[in-house]
Design a protein around this motif. Structure first.
Motif, PDB file in Angstrom:
ATOM      1  N   LEU A  40     -32.363  44.854  16.757  1.00 22.26           N
ATOM      2  CA  LEU A  40     -31.580  45.821  15.989  1.00 22.26           C
ATOM      3  C   LEU A  40     -30.702  46.697  16.870  1.00 22.26           C
ATOM      4  N   GLY A  41     -30.721  46.451  18.179  1.00 23.06           N
ATOM      5  CA  GLY A  41     -29.884  47.210  19.091  1.00 23.06           C
ATOM      6  C   GLY A  41     -30.684  48.165  19.937  1.00 23.06           C
ATOM      7  N   GLY A  42     -30.117  48.564  21.073  1.00 21.31           N
ATOM      8  CA  GLY A  42     -30.814  49.457  21.973  1.00 21.31           C
ATOM      9  C   GLY A  42     -31.196  48.740  23.250  1.00 21.31           C
ATOM     10  N   PRO A  43     -31.675  49.475  24.247  1.00 21.25           N
ATOM     11  CA  PRO A  43     -32.020  48.852  25.535  1.00 21.25           C
ATOM     12  C   PRO A  43     -33.202  47.908  25.406  1.00 21.25           C
ATOM     13  N   ASP A  44     -33.079  46.749  26.038  1.00 23.66           N
ATOM     14  CA  ASP A  44     -34.168  45.779  26.027  1.00 23.66           C
ATOM     15  C   ASP A  44     -34.511  45.283  27.423  1.00 23.66           C
ATOM     16  N   GLY A  45     -34.003  45.965  28.448  1.00 31.90           N
ATOM     17  CA  GLY A  45     -34.314  45.569  29.817  1.00 31.90           C
ATOM     18  C   GLY A  45     -33.786  44.205  30.179  1.00 31.90           C
ATOM     19  N   LYS A  46     -32.625  43.828  29.612  1.00 32.80           N
ATOM     20  CA  LYS A  46     -32.006  42.514  29.851  1.00 32.80           C
ATOM     21  C   LYS A  46     -32.934  41.368  29.429  1.00 32.80           C
ATOM     22  N   LYS A  47     -33.763  41.633  28.422  1.00 33.71           N
ATOM     23  CA  LYS A  47     -34.643  40.594  27.870  1.00 33.71           C
ATOM     24  C   LYS A  47     -34.444  40.592  26.354  1.00 33.71           C
ATOM     25  N   ASP A  48     -33.598  39.679  25.869  1.00 36.08           N
ATOM     26  CA  ASP A  48     -33.372  39.603  24.424  1.00 36.08           C
ATOM     27  C   ASP A  48     -34.610  39.082  23.704  1.00 36.08           C
ATOM     28  N   ILE A  49     -35.209  38.019  24.262  1.00 33.95           N
ATOM     29  CA  ILE A  49     -36.365  37.362  23.630  1.00 33.95           C
ATOM     30  C   ILE A  49     -37.349  36.966  24.725  1.00 33.95           C
ATOM     31  N   VAL A  50     -38.629  37.101  24.439  1.00 35.79           N
ATOM     32  CA  VAL A  50     -39.690  36.613  25.322  1.00 35.79           C
ATOM     33  C   VAL A  50     -40.438  35.521  24.568  1.00 35.79           C
ATOM     34  N   CYS A  51     -40.744  34.429  25.235  1.00 30.20           N
ATOM     35  CA  CYS A  51     -41.409  33.305  24.571  1.00 30.20           C
ATOM     36  C   CYS A  51     -42.218  32.518  25.596  1.00 30.20           C
ATOM     37  N   ILE A  52     -42.890  31.474  25.106  1.00 32.56           N
ATOM     38  CA  ILE A  52     -43.746  30.633  25.952  1.00 32.56           C
ATOM     39  C   ILE A  52     -43.434  29.162  25.673  1.00 32.56           C
ATOM     40  N   LYS A  53     -43.418  28.382  26.732  1.00 31.59           N
ATOM     41  CA  LYS A  53     -43.270  26.920  26.601  1.00 31.59           C
ATOM     42  C   LYS A  53     -43.892  26.270  27.822  1.00 31.59           C
ATOM     43  N   GLY A  54     -44.701  25.253  27.589  1.00 33.36           N
ATOM     44  CA  GLY A  54     -45.342  24.550  28.695  1.00 33.36           C
ATOM     45  C   GLY A  54     -46.263  25.425  29.507  1.00 33.36           C
TER      46      GLY A  54
END
Length: 274
Positions: A40-54
C-alpha cells in the motif's frame, strides 16, 4: 502484441496492483510463503516481497513502469533493489514488465550471483506466458480484466478436470493409508486388552458345594468309602480317565509321589506316598 502483452507493457494501475500481480506471478512460478512487505506504499527496505523456493529465502523486487524503458534504467533499478537482499536472504528475483534479451538477462543475474546469491528474473514474455496459460487465466482476469476466449475456457476446463482427478486420486490414497493405520491401531488395542485380561487378578475360586467337608450326613447308612476296594477304585479310574494313555488307566502307581519338596525341607513336610 496481444492484449496481455500490451496491458503489461503499458501499465496504468499503479505500484500496489503491480506488486499484487507480481506476487500472483511468483506463486504461479513455484514460490511459496509469499509475503508482500508494504504493497500500500511506504518504506519497505528495498524488499517488495519476501518468499521461499527450494528451501531458500528470496527477496522479490517489482518494476512496472508505464511503458518501455532503456536497459540502463532497468539495470539501475535492478541494482538498487538488489541492495535489499541482505545476508539473511539467499536469493533475489526481479519481476518486471520490460522486454529483456537473453544477453541482458545474463548481465543482470550476474550481479546477484557475484554476491553469492541465487538469481531469478521474470520479465515481460514470461509474465505473458504465465497469464496466458490455463492456470494463469484467473490471475489475468483479476488484474488485467481480460476474459477467457471459448478455446481458453475449454483448455481451462480440461486442465481443471485433470487436476480434480489427480486431487481425488491423492485424497483416496491418503484415506486408504489412514484406514490401514486405524486398522493396525485397532489390532494393537485388541492385543493390549487381551494382555490386560490375562494379567488381571483372578477371582477367588468358587467353593466346592459337594465337598465332604461341607456335607452334613443325616442318615444311618455307612459311608461309601467303607465299601470301596482297590478294584472299585481302578474301575472308576478307567471310567473317568478313558482319555489317558492305556498304560496309565486302571493301574496302581509303582513309583513314589512326594508331598512338598524332597530337598531343603524337614522330613515331616516331605514324605513319600505309596
Amino acid at each position: 502484441m496481444n492484449d496481455t502483452e500490451l496491458r503489461l507493457s503499458f501499465w496504468r494501475d499503479g505500484s500496489t496492483k503491480s506488486e499484487r500481480l507480481a506476487a500472483a506471478a511468483l506463486k504461479l512460478s513455484g514460490y511459496e510463503e509469499i509475503d508482500p512487505q508494504n504493497p500500500l506504499g511506504g518504506p519497505d527496505g528495498k524488499k517488495d516481497i519476501v518468499c521461499i523456493k527450494g528451501g531458500v529465502r528470496w527477496v522479490a523486487a517489482v518494476f512496472f513502469p508505464g511503458g518501455p524503458k532503456s536497459f540502463s534504467a532497468v539495470k539501475k533499478k535492478y541494482l538498487s533493489d538488489l541492495a535489499g537482499a541482505t545476508n539473511e536472504y539467499g536469493g533475489f528475483v526481479f519481476v518486471t514488465n520490460q522486454t529483456l534479451t537473453a544477453k541482458q538477462r545474463v548481465t543482470l543475474t550476474k550481479y546477484a550471483t557475484d554476491l553469492r546469491k541465487e538469481a531469478d528474473l521474470i520479465h515481460l514474455q514470461q509474465l505473458q506466458n504465465l497469464l496466458d496459460s490455463p492456470h494463469g487465466y484467473g490471475v489475468r482476469i483479476q488484474y488485467l480484466s481480460i476474459p477467457m476466449t471459448l478455446e481458453e475456457q475449454l483448455s481451462w476446463a480440461v486442465q481443471s478436470d485433470s487436476q480434480t482427478a489427480q486431487a481425488l486420486t491423492a485424497h483416496t490414497r491418503e484415506l486408504l493409508l489412514l484406514r490401514a493405520s486405524i486398522e493396525r491401531m485397532s489390532a494393537g488395542q485388541e492385543d493390549i486388552v487381551r494382555t490386560f485380561k490375562l494379567s488381571a487378578p483372578m477371582a477367588p475360586p468358587t467353593a466346592d458345594l459337594i465337598s465332604v467337608s461341607s456335607f452334613v450326613k443325616s442318615d444311618s447308612w455307612s459311608s461309601i468309602s467303607v465299601q470301596l476296594t482297590p478294584a472299585h477304585i481302578l474301575l472308576f479310574h478307567r471310567l473317568l480317565c478313558f482319555d489317558l494313555p492305556k498304560r496309565s488307566v486302571g493301574q496302581l502307581r509303582t513309583e513314589d509321589a512326594w508331598l512338598g519338596t524332597s530337598k531343603g525341607r524337614s522330613t515331616e513336610l516331605a514324605q513319600p506316598m505309596r
